[in-house]
Design a protein around this motif. Structure first.
Motif, PDB file in Angstrom:
ATOM      1  N   TYR A  71       0.865  -1.182   0.000  1.00  0.00           N
ATOM      2  CA  TYR A  71       0.000   0.000   0.000  1.00  0.00           C
ATOM      3  C   TYR A  71       0.893   1.221   0.000  1.00  0.00           C
ATOM      4  O   TYR A  71       2.077   1.152   0.334  1.00  0.00           O
ATOM      5  CB  TYR A  71      -0.968   0.018   1.183  1.00  0.00           C
ATOM      6  N   ASN A  72       0.325   2.353  -0.421  1.00  0.00           N
ATOM      7  CA  ASN A  72       1.113   3.579  -0.415  1.00  0.00           C
ATOM      8  C   ASN A  72       0.470   4.628   0.480  1.00  0.00           C
ATOM      9  O   ASN A  72      -0.731   4.613   0.722  1.00  0.00           O
ATOM     10  CB  ASN A  72       1.345   4.104  -1.844  1.00  0.00           C
ATOM     11  N   LEU A  73       1.289   5.508   0.972  1.00  0.00           N
ATOM     12  CA  LEU A  73       0.883   6.633   1.805  1.00  0.00           C
ATOM     13  C   LEU A  73       2.042   7.613   1.812  1.00  0.00           C
ATOM     14  O   LEU A  73       3.040   7.403   1.118  1.00  0.00           O
ATOM     15  CB  LEU A  73       0.511   6.178   3.216  1.00  0.00           C
ATOM     16  N   CYS A  74       1.942   8.703   2.563  1.00  0.00           N
ATOM     17  CA  CYS A  74       3.029   9.679   2.556  1.00  0.00           C
ATOM     18  C   CYS A  74       4.299   9.053   3.136  1.00  0.00           C
ATOM     19  O   CYS A  74       4.242   8.064   3.868  1.00  0.00           O
ATOM     20  CB  CYS A  74       2.634  10.929   3.331  1.00  0.00           C
ATOM     21  N   GLU A  75       5.458   9.617   2.811  1.00  0.00           N
ATOM     22  CA  GLU A  75       6.723   9.016   3.244  1.00  0.00           C
ATOM     23  C   GLU A  75       6.849   8.986   4.761  1.00  0.00           C
ATOM     24  O   GLU A  75       7.355   8.025   5.334  1.00  0.00           O
ATOM     25  CB  GLU A  75       7.921   9.745   2.633  1.00  0.00           C
ATOM     26  N   TRP A  76       6.342  10.038   5.437  1.00  0.00           N
ATOM     27  CA  TRP A  76       6.422  10.080   6.895  1.00  0.00           C
ATOM     28  C   TRP A  76       5.495   9.034   7.501  1.00  0.00           C
ATOM     29  O   TRP A  76       5.839   8.379   8.477  1.00  0.00           O
ATOM     30  CB  TRP A  76       6.073  11.485   7.393  1.00  0.00           C
ATOM     31  N   GLY A  77       4.319   8.883   6.894  1.00  0.00           N
ATOM     32  CA  GLY A  77       3.390   7.854   7.344  1.00  0.00           C
ATOM     33  C   GLY A  77       3.950   6.463   7.126  1.00  0.00           C
ATOM     34  O   GLY A  77       3.734   5.562   7.943  1.00  0.00           O
ATOM     35  N   ILE A 123      -7.167  18.297   9.967  1.00  0.00           N
ATOM     36  CA  ILE A 123      -6.299  17.304   9.316  1.00  0.00           C
ATOM     37  C   ILE A 123      -6.791  15.903   9.687  1.00  0.00           C
ATOM     38  O   ILE A 123      -7.711  15.750  10.492  1.00  0.00           O
ATOM     39  CB  ILE A 123      -4.813  17.482   9.729  1.00  0.00           C
ATOM     40  N   ASN A 124      -6.213  14.900   9.098  1.00  0.00           N
ATOM     41  CA  ASN A 124      -6.405  13.514   9.509  1.00  0.00           C
ATOM     42  C   ASN A 124      -5.091  13.069  10.141  1.00  0.00           C
ATOM     43  O   ASN A 124      -4.062  13.039   9.465  1.00  0.00           O
ATOM     44  CB  ASN A 124      -6.760  12.637   8.310  1.00  0.00           C
ATOM     45  N   GLY A 128      -0.896  12.290   5.288  1.00  0.00           N
ATOM     46  CA  GLY A 128      -0.256  13.377   4.569  1.00  0.00           C
ATOM     47  C   GLY A 128      -0.788  14.749   4.949  1.00  0.00           C
ATOM     48  O   GLY A 128      -0.030  15.726   4.986  1.00  0.00           O
ATOM     49  N   SER A 129      -2.083  14.846   5.257  1.00  0.00           N
ATOM     50  CA  SER A 129      -2.644  16.146   5.627  1.00  0.00           C
ATOM     51  C   SER A 129      -2.040  16.661   6.923  1.00  0.00           C
ATOM     52  O   SER A 129      -1.879  17.880   7.110  1.00  0.00           O
ATOM     53  CB  SER A 129      -4.166  16.057   5.740  1.00  0.00           C
TER      54      SER A 129
END
Length: 297
Positions: A71-77, A123-124, A128-129
């Motif tokens: 799965y993908n998500l932001c790099e920090w996540g 934000i969530n 990423g938000s």
């Protein structure tokens, strides 16, 4: 047609603006050409009112339960989830989607980041938000005066802003285009890539084959972006017509390696915000590393 190798691979869904290269690669048979059987997990990943615990959210939970392989998500996540979960895994590469998270408001008194001292931003958490709001605001607003409020998925954040329940929110496409069409205005935006998280047992050969199919899909998308807009706006349930999706807030490039320099910089930033306790490192979290064999080679 390449010879198929290995078990089928299942992708845990993200928003279509992030998943579009994988969607196209599945539908156009590009994974099959490199010998991979790839499908998406069933169901809607982004339900209203999902858990505030990142690992309990459906996308991450499917991976944790070994019902999804990527799965993908932001790099920090990506870093955060790998440090939280019990299954393990790696970041394979930086995903092709380059997307803006934008700070938007319906309040005419808010017009730039300078106006956001001690003003709540929806934000969530741990998505990423969240991270991009910190990046966007910290250059202008003192850290202790940045106020973030968990408001759930982007559709919920948009509605909260439109009803003036929140002064400003972070949004990405297609909800950004929809917000602007409904009368919101921009205070700023932050473009970012994201990380592809892969199962701990996924061999480097299959990761590279997966990347090659995704990159081929990127080429198809970029040859005629307008023809794929309907896939991105489908999340709005018909509220935004495909031709109203703005082009300037998302684009697609070939997947890139997550270099040690970039990882080190991102990890140091996460530590500065106490978003990680700093127990991991590049060699522990990256599947395809610079100057070294991959974990499964």
């Amino acid at each position: 047609m390449a010879t198929q190798h290995g078990d089928p691979l299942t992708i845990s869904r993200n928003h279509p603006v992030f998943d579009l290269p994988e969607i196209v690669a599945v539908e156009r048979g590009l994974f099959a050409r490199v010998g991979l059987d790839v499908r998406f997990a069933d169901g809607d990943t982004h339900r209203h009112g999902e858990s505030r615990d990142p690992i309990a959210r459906r996308k991450e939970a499917l991976f944790e339960a070994e019902r999804a392989d990527l799965y993908n998500l932001c790099e920090w996540g990506g870093i955060d989830r790998l440090e939280r979960n019990t299954r393990g895994g790696y970041i394979g590469y930086l995903r092709p989607a380059v997307v803006a998270q934008a700070l938007v408001s319906f309040d005419p008194a808010l017009n730039e980041p300078h106006d956001m001292n001690n003003v709540p931003v929806g934000i969530n958490e741990f998505t990423g938000s969240h991270y991009t709001a910190l990046h966007l605001l910290e250059g202008t607003v003192p850290r202790e005066q940045i106020k973030l409020e968990h408001a759930g998925p982007p559709a919920a954040r948009l509605e909260a802003a439109a009803r003036r329940e929140l002064p400003a929110v972070m949004l990405m496409e297609p909800f950004l285009s929809l917000a602007l069409e409904r009368g919101a205005h921009l205070l700023g935006c932050y473009f970012y890539r994201g990380a592809q998280v892969v199962a701990p047992s996924l061999p480097a050969e299959r990761i590279r084959a997966f990347m090659s199919a995704v990159n081929a899909a990127v080429d198809l998308i970029n040859a005629d972006r307008a023809s794929f807009a309907d896939r991105i706006v489908e999340e709005t349930g018909g509220e935004l017509a495909p031709e109203r999706l703005r082009r300037e807030y998302h684009r697609f490039t070939h997947a890139e390696p997550f270099t040690e320099k970039r990882f080190t910089e991102s990890y140091a930033w996460m530590r500065s915000w106490q978003l990680t306790d700093g127990r991991s490192g590049y060699d522990a979290l990256l599947a395809l590393r610079e100057g070294a064999n991959a974990h499964a080679d």
